[in-house]
Design a protein around this motif. Structure first.
Motif, PDB file in Angstrom:
ATOM      1  N   ASN A  52      22.789  40.983 -63.674  1.00  8.30           N
ATOM      2  CA  ASN A  52      21.981  42.104 -63.295  1.00  8.30           C
ATOM      3  C   ASN A  52      22.802  43.417 -63.052  1.00  8.30           C
ATOM      4  N   ARG A  95      16.471  41.062 -67.490  1.00  2.14           N
ATOM      5  CA  ARG A  95      16.135  40.952 -66.212  1.00  2.14           C
ATOM      6  C   ARG A  95      14.766  40.241 -65.894  1.00  2.14           C
ATOM      7  N   ASN A  96      13.996  40.618 -66.817  1.00  3.64           N
ATOM      8  CA  ASN A  96      12.651  39.718 -66.525  1.00  3.64           C
ATOM      9  C   ASN A  96      12.641  38.295 -66.929  1.00  3.64           C
ATOM     10  N   VAL A  99      13.935  36.632 -63.791  1.00  3.20           N
ATOM     11  CA  VAL A  99      13.261  36.472 -62.769  1.00  3.20           C
ATOM     12  C   VAL A  99      12.052  35.300 -63.194  1.00  3.20           C
TER      13      VAL A  99
END
Length: 213
Positions: A52, A95-96, A99
């Motif tokens: 992150n 990042r996606n 997640v």
């Protein structure tokens, strides 16, 4: 400006094709890298803060600064442009992807393994398909961002519509300076919107009806 475009339509089409090709190639590489890293992060959760941080800090690095760092290693030309665009394209997808993969219900993964699926098979047949809508959202952001960043390719003698933007800036005060820069800028915006539309259609085709929002 219309006469300017008509007179130079062949070169405009070539530059537009090269621009889109550079972006799509970079995004494909970025997607592979980001998903691989996201899988690693989900297996080793202690790496998530680092991933992150890299994703957040990477976006703050000015593109020209990155190019300056790359030039001694990759020199002028397409390679530097591709590496730079790929670097920035990777960040939102990473990042996606993290997640999306983390959002898959652990019970579903347990059920998949209970049905005899190996870990790689469960990843490919269960986890990635369920995380795909979130990953695709990151890819859409990445493509839009990369369309603008790819314009810097002209400064390292790379391909794309940035060549016309650079030409317009270096000929300020000249007869066609504004036409060069404005035509290329509008073309980048139009192409970015078309690519986003294609990605939306891709999402409809590749997302299971059961998880489609």
């Amino acid at each position: 400006m219309w006469d300017f475009i008509v007179d130079r339509r062949s070169q405009l089409l070539i530059n537009a094709f090269n621009h889109v090709y550079l972006v799509l190639l970079a995004v494909v590489f970025a997607t592979i890298i980001a998903v691989a890293l996201a899988v690693l992060v989900t297996r080793m959760p202690r790496l998530e803060p680092l991933a992150n941080a890299v994703s957040a800090i990477g976006l703050t690095i000015p593109s020209f600064a990155l190019i300056g760092l790359l030039l001694p290693a990759t020199g002028l030309g397409d390679t530097t442009a591709l590496v730079a665009v790929t670097f920035y394209a990777t960040l939102p997808i990473l990042r996606n992807a993290i997640v999306g993969l983390q959002g898959v219900d652990a019970n579903l993964m347990e059920s998949a393994r209970g049905m005899g699926l190996s870990e790689p098979a469960a990843l490919l047949r269960v986890r990635l398909p369920l995380a795909w809508p979130v990953i695709l959202a990151g890819i859409r952001v990445s493509v839009q961002m990369s369309m603008g960043i790819a314009a810097i390719a002209a400064y390292v003698l790379g391909p794309g519509l940035g060549v016309w933007i650079y030409t317009g800036l270096t000929q300020i005060g000249g007869k066609n300076a504004v036409n060069y820069a404005l035509t290329a800028t509008i073309a980048i915006v139009v192409l970015a919107l078309l690519l986003d539309l294609l990605l939306i259609l891709l999402g409809r085709v590749t997302t299971s009806k059961g998880i489609r929002v």
